[in-house]
Design a protein around this motif. Structure first.
Motif, PDB file in Angstrom:
ATOM      1  N   PRO A  81       0.797  -1.234   0.000  1.00 36.24           N
ATOM      2  CA  PRO A  81       0.000   0.000   0.000  1.00 36.24           C
ATOM      3  C   PRO A  81       0.833   1.290   0.000  1.00 36.24           C
ATOM      4  N   GLU A  82       2.126   1.201   0.305  1.00 35.25           N
ATOM      5  CA  GLU A  82       2.952   2.414   0.391  1.00 35.25           C
ATOM      6  C   GLU A  82       3.927   2.511  -0.783  1.00 35.25           C
ATOM      7  N   GLN A  83       3.412   2.343  -1.987  1.00 28.80           N
ATOM      8  CA  GLN A  83       4.231   2.310  -3.199  1.00 28.80           C
ATOM      9  C   GLN A  83       5.125   3.525  -3.376  1.00 28.80           C
ATOM     10  N   VAL A  84       4.641   4.686  -3.046  1.00 25.22           N
ATOM     11  CA  VAL A  84       5.417   5.910  -3.279  1.00 25.22           C
ATOM     12  C   VAL A  84       5.780   6.616  -1.974  1.00 25.22           C
ATOM     13  N   SER A  85       6.038   5.828  -0.961  1.00 25.24           N
ATOM     14  CA  SER A  85       6.505   6.357   0.314  1.00 25.24           C
ATOM     15  C   SER A  85       7.972   5.971   0.469  1.00 25.24           C
ATOM     16  N   GLY A  86       8.842   6.942   0.377  1.00 22.53           N
ATOM     17  CA  GLY A  86      10.269   6.679   0.508  1.00 22.53           C
ATOM     18  C   GLY A  86      10.615   6.003   1.822  1.00 22.53           C
ATOM     19  N   ARG A  87       9.929   6.419   2.874  1.00 23.16           N
ATOM     20  CA  ARG A  87      10.202   5.831   4.184  1.00 23.16           C
ATOM     21  C   ARG A  87       9.953   4.329   4.184  1.00 23.16           C
ATOM     22  N   ALA A  88       8.945   3.866   3.474  1.00 26.24           N
ATOM     23  CA  ALA A  88       8.642   2.431   3.425  1.00 26.24           C
ATOM     24  C   ALA A  88       9.817   1.653   2.829  1.00 26.24           C
ATOM     25  N   TYR A  89      10.462   2.205   1.808  1.00 21.91           N
ATOM     26  CA  TYR A  89      11.613   1.533   1.190  1.00 21.91           C
ATOM     27  C   TYR A  89      12.813   1.533   2.133  1.00 21.91           C
ATOM     28  N   VAL A  90      13.074   2.679   2.744  1.00 27.05           N
ATOM     29  CA  VAL A  90      14.200   2.776   3.688  1.00 27.05           C
ATOM     30  C   VAL A  90      14.000   1.815   4.844  1.00 27.05           C
ATOM     31  N   ASP A  91      12.803   1.803   5.422  1.00 22.99           N
ATOM     32  CA  ASP A  91      12.528   0.923   6.561  1.00 22.99           C
ATOM     33  C   ASP A  91      12.664  -0.551   6.173  1.00 22.99           C
ATOM     34  N   ALA A  92      12.163  -0.923   5.010  1.00 22.62           N
ATOM     35  CA  ALA A  92      12.249  -2.321   4.573  1.00 22.62           C
ATOM     36  C   ALA A  92      13.695  -2.728   4.293  1.00 22.62           C
ATOM     37  N   LEU A  93      14.465  -1.842   3.695  1.00 20.11           N
ATOM     38  CA  LEU A  93      15.879  -2.142   3.430  1.00 20.11           C
ATOM     39  C   LEU A  93      16.654  -2.258   4.741  1.00 20.11           C
ATOM     40  N   ALA A  94      16.381  -1.347   5.681  1.00 15.75           N
ATOM     41  CA  ALA A  94      17.058  -1.397   6.982  1.00 15.75           C
ATOM     42  C   ALA A  94      16.678  -2.672   7.736  1.00 15.75           C
ATOM     43  N   ALA A  95      15.417  -3.071   7.661  1.00 22.52           N
ATOM     44  CA  ALA A  95      14.974  -4.288   8.338  1.00 22.52           C
ATOM     45  C   ALA A  95      15.672  -5.526   7.766  1.00 22.52           C
ATOM     46  N   ALA A  96      16.063  -5.465   6.495  1.00 22.31           N
ATOM     47  CA  ALA A  96      16.767  -6.591   5.864  1.00 22.31           C
ATOM     48  C   ALA A  96      18.265  -6.574   6.149  1.00 22.31           C
ATOM     49  N   GLY A  97      18.743  -5.512   6.829  1.00 19.51           N
ATOM     50  CA  GLY A  97      20.143  -5.458   7.217  1.00 19.51           C
ATOM     51  C   GLY A  97      20.993  -4.449   6.463  1.00 19.51           C
ATOM     52  N   PHE A  98      20.412  -3.732   5.507  1.00 21.85           N
ATOM     53  CA  PHE A  98      21.176  -2.688   4.820  1.00 21.85           C
ATOM     54  C   PHE A  98      21.404  -1.525   5.780  1.00 21.85           C
ATOM     55  N   ASP A  99      22.546  -0.882   5.658  1.00 23.27           N
ATOM     56  CA  ASP A  99      22.954   0.192   6.563  1.00 23.27           C
ATOM     57  C   ASP A  99      22.171   1.468   6.285  1.00 23.27           C
ATOM     58  N   LYS A 100      21.334   1.856   7.216  1.00 22.43           N
ATOM     59  CA  LYS A 100      20.515   3.057   7.058  1.00 22.43           C
ATOM     60  C   LYS A 100      21.375   4.307   6.909  1.00 22.43           C
ATOM     61  N   ALA A 101      22.522   4.341   7.570  1.00 23.07           N
ATOM     62  CA  ALA A 101      23.407   5.508   7.479  1.00 23.07           C
ATOM     63  C   ALA A 101      24.019   5.652   6.082  1.00 23.07           C
ATOM     64  N   ALA A 102      24.001   4.589   5.284  1.00 22.49           N
ATOM     65  CA  ALA A 102      24.556   4.630   3.928  1.00 22.49           C
ATOM     66  C   ALA A 102      23.486   4.897   2.876  1.00 22.49           C
ATOM     67  N   MET A 103      22.275   5.217   3.323  1.00 22.26           N
ATOM     68  CA  MET A 103      21.157   5.414   2.395  1.00 22.26           C
ATOM     69  C   MET A 103      20.938   6.882   2.071  1.00 22.26           C
ATOM     70  N   GLN A 104      20.362   7.100   0.881  1.00 24.71           N
ATOM     71  CA  GLN A 104      19.887   8.414   0.463  1.00 24.71           C
ATOM     72  C   GLN A 104      18.488   8.233  -0.099  1.00 24.71           C
ATOM     73  N   LEU A 105      17.707   9.312  -0.075  1.00 27.66           N
ATOM     74  CA  LEU A 105      16.313   9.249  -0.484  1.00 27.66           C
ATOM     75  C   LEU A 105      15.879  10.600  -1.029  1.00 27.66           C
ATOM     76  N   THR A 106      15.155  10.597  -2.141  1.00 24.84           N
ATOM     77  CA  THR A 106      14.600  11.844  -2.673  1.00 24.84           C
ATOM     78  C   THR A 106      13.237  12.080  -2.032  1.00 24.84           C
ATOM     79  N   PRO A 107      12.756  13.311  -2.079  1.00 20.90           N
ATOM     80  CA  PRO A 107      11.465  13.627  -1.450  1.00 20.90           C
ATOM     81  C   PRO A 107      10.288  12.903  -2.110  1.00 20.90           C
ATOM     82  N   ASP A 108       9.262  12.655  -1.293  1.00 22.04           N
ATOM     83  CA  ASP A 108       8.027  12.039  -1.792  1.00 22.04           C
ATOM     84  C   ASP A 108       7.141  13.053  -2.507  1.00 22.04           C
ATOM     85  N   ASP A 109       7.365  14.334  -2.253  1.00 21.56           N
ATOM     86  CA  ASP A 109       6.535  15.396  -2.829  1.00 21.56           C
ATOM     87  C   ASP A 109       7.399  16.376  -3.620  1.00 21.56           C
ATOM     88  N   THR A 110       6.767  17.045  -4.583  1.00 29.01           N
ATOM     89  CA  THR A 110       7.468  18.077  -5.360  1.00 29.01           C
ATOM     90  C   THR A 110       7.597  19.334  -4.510  1.00 29.01           C
TER      91      THR A 110
END
Length: 164
Positions: A81-110
């Motif tokens: 349900p959160e297809q275009v929520s950047g936080r959902a991707y970051v949280d899922a990647l972090a939960a799988a063990g990827f380093d959150k401190a090594a992540m970058q994310l663009t804004p969800d809104d213009t």
């Protein structure tokens, strides 16, 4: 004056048969011994990884080694349900063990508050980056490995803080 004599049709037909006979392939020779079928115990059998093996995080591996897991996570979040929520991707990647401190994310809104047509997120992995892109303008989610930037990041342009 040159005189043309008609050739009999039988001579022309025979010549055509000889020419075409040279153009047809010859069938392979039949094997001389009994036919053999490789078995699991034959020395020519090659072991292959199980086709249904789930990808896992490989901390000592390369970015390419970790791309299957990254892509699986991106696809799973995209299917939710959160297809275009950047936080959902970051949280899922972090939960799988990827380093959150090594992540970058663009804004969800213009900049004027409309939903972004696409969002990008990344994980720096050594000198390379695992990069994902999703959004209505993209269609299917994209996951790839790209070279890291000399600045130490992965994404060009405005990114948002990952402070949660």
């Amino acid at each position: 004056m040159i005189r043309l004599t008609p050739r009999p049709a039988a001579v022309v037909a025979a010549a055509a048969v000889l020419v075409l006979a040279g153009c047809t392939p010859t069938p392979p020779a039949a094997p001389s011994g009994p036919a053999t079928t490789p078995t699991a115990s034959s020395s020519s059998a090659v072991a292959s990884p199980a086709p249904d093996a789930a990808p896992s995080l490989r901390p000592e591996g390369s970015a390419a080694d970790n791309l299957p897991l990254f892509a699986q996570i991106v696809s799973a979040v995209w299917s939710g349900p959160e297809q275009v929520s950047g936080r959902a991707y970051v949280d899922a990647l972090a939960a799988a063990g990827f380093d959150k401190a090594a992540m970058q994310l663009t804004p969800d809104d213009t900049t004027i508050g409309n939903p972004a047509e696409s969002i990008e997120f990344s994980v720096r992995w050594g000198e390379e980056c695992l990069v994902g892109q999703v959004g209505p303008s993209i269609g299917a989610p994209v996951a790839t490995v790209l070279p890291g930037l000399s600045t130490g990041g992965c994404l060009i342009g405005q990114t948002r803080a990952i402070d949660w």
